[in-house]
Scaffold this motif. Structure first.
Motif, PDB file in Angstrom:
ATOM      1  N   LYS A  77       1.268   4.533  -3.530  1.00 13.29           N
ATOM      2  CA  LYS A  77       0.218   5.393  -4.104  1.00 13.29           C
ATOM      3  C   LYS A  77       0.573   5.778  -5.534  1.00 13.29           C
ATOM      4  N   LEU A  78       1.842   6.035  -5.795  1.00 13.94           N
ATOM      5  CA  LEU A  78       2.260   6.387  -7.152  1.00 13.94           C
ATOM      6  C   LEU A  78       2.071   5.224  -8.119  1.00 13.94           C
ATOM      7  N   TYR A  79       2.215   4.007  -7.642  1.00 11.75           N
ATOM      8  CA  TYR A  79       2.081   2.830  -8.505  1.00 11.75           C
ATOM      9  C   TYR A  79       0.675   2.233  -8.447  1.00 11.75           C
ATOM     10  N   HIS A  80      -0.304   3.029  -8.020  1.00 17.33           N
ATOM     11  CA  HIS A  80      -1.729   2.679  -8.052  1.00 17.33           C
ATOM     12  C   HIS A  80      -2.068   1.429  -7.253  1.00 17.33           C
ATOM     13  N   ILE A  81      -1.621   1.383  -6.003  1.00 17.68           N
ATOM     14  CA  ILE A  81      -1.926   0.230  -5.155  1.00 17.68           C
ATOM     15  C   ILE A  81      -3.412   0.123  -4.864  1.00 17.68           C
ATOM     16  N   GLU A  82      -4.103   1.275  -4.777  1.00 16.94           N
ATOM     17  CA  GLU A  82      -5.524   1.211  -4.464  1.00 16.94           C
ATOM     18  C   GLU A  82      -6.313   0.563  -5.611  1.00 16.94           C
ATOM     19  N   ALA A  83      -5.863   0.739  -6.834  1.00 12.65           N
ATOM     20  CA  ALA A  83      -6.538   0.086  -7.969  1.00 12.65           C
ATOM     21  C   ALA A  83      -6.255  -1.418  -7.959  1.00 12.65           C
ATOM     22  N   ASP A  84      -5.003  -1.798  -7.622  1.00 11.31           N
ATOM     23  CA  ASP A  84      -4.646  -3.216  -7.579  1.00 11.31           C
ATOM     24  C   ASP A  84      -5.392  -3.949  -6.469  1.00 11.31           C
ATOM     25  N   LEU A  85      -5.631  -3.292  -5.349  1.00 16.81           N
ATOM     26  CA  LEU A  85      -6.313  -3.919  -4.224  1.00 16.81           C
ATOM     27  C   LEU A  85      -7.820  -3.683  -4.236  1.00 16.81           C
ATOM     28  N   GLY A  86      -8.302  -2.889  -5.192  1.00 17.42           N
ATOM     29  CA  GLY A  86      -9.723  -2.589  -5.271  1.00 17.42           C
ATOM     30  C   GLY A  86     -10.184  -1.694  -4.139  1.00 17.42           C
ATOM     31  N   MET A  87      -9.370  -0.739  -3.761  1.00 12.10           N
ATOM     32  CA  MET A  87      -9.675   0.163  -2.649  1.00 12.10           C
ATOM     33  C   MET A  87     -10.175   1.500  -3.186  1.00 12.10           C
ATOM     34  N   THR A  88     -10.994   2.155  -2.378  1.00  8.69           N
ATOM     35  CA  THR A  88     -11.361   3.535  -2.680  1.00  8.69           C
ATOM     36  C   THR A  88     -10.348   4.453  -2.002  1.00  8.69           C
ATOM     37  N   ASN A  89     -10.419   5.733  -2.341  1.00  7.40           N
ATOM     38  CA  ASN A  89      -9.509   6.688  -1.688  1.00  7.40           C
ATOM     39  C   ASN A  89      -9.760   6.750  -0.189  1.00  7.40           C
ATOM     40  N   ALA A  90     -11.018   6.631   0.227  1.00  6.99           N
ATOM     41  CA  ALA A  90     -11.337   6.673   1.658  1.00  6.99           C
ATOM     42  C   ALA A  90     -10.707   5.473   2.379  1.00  6.99           C
ATOM     43  N   GLN A  91     -10.762   4.299   1.775  1.00  5.15           N
ATOM     44  CA  GLN A  91     -10.150   3.116   2.383  1.00  5.15           C
ATOM     45  C   GLN A  91      -8.633   3.248   2.456  1.00  5.15           C
ATOM     46  N   PHE A  92      -8.054   3.821   1.419  1.00  7.09           N
ATOM     47  CA  PHE A  92      -6.601   4.040   1.423  1.00  7.09           C
ATOM     48  C   PHE A  92      -6.222   5.002   2.552  1.00  7.09           C
TER      49      PHE A  92
END
Length: 106
Positions: A77-92
């Motif tokens: 989460k600190l290294y922005h995995i949701e941005a790399d995977l194209g995820m929203t916060n809800a998906q994370f």
């Protein structure tokens, strides 16, 4: 002598013969009970050893996986995995829910 004849007891007082044999029977029963208690203690110790050797390694593995999951997800989460995977916060958060049963078990 008859079975009801008086004999001298340990404290020097007279006792009946059938009372003496009753005390001896009680001592024999007490020794059998202590033997049974020892057997129960031994079987209890064997059962606890089996449980310890089978459950404890599994529990340690669950705690280790739980710890690794928490630290890895936090770092991701600190290294922005949701941005790399194209995820929203809800998906994370839904992905985090998959680890929740391990947190409870650990």
């Amino acid at each position: 002598m008859s079975p009801t004849a008086l004999h001298e007891g340990k404290d020097g007082r007279p006792m009946q013969a059938d009372y003496i044999s009753k005390n001896q029977n009680e001592e024999a029963i007490a020794s059998n009970v202590s033997h049974e208690d020892r057997e129960i203690n031994i079987t209890t110790q064997k059962l606890l050893w089996k449980l310890d050797t089978r459950i404890l390694p599994l529990f340690i593995l669950l705690v280790l996986c739980s710890f690794l999951d928490r630290t890895n997800v936090g770092n991701a989460k600190l290294y922005h995995i949701e941005a790399d995977l194209g995820m929203t916060n809800a998906q994370f958060n839904q992905g985090l829910t998959a680890f929740y049963p391990l947190y409870i078990a650990g």
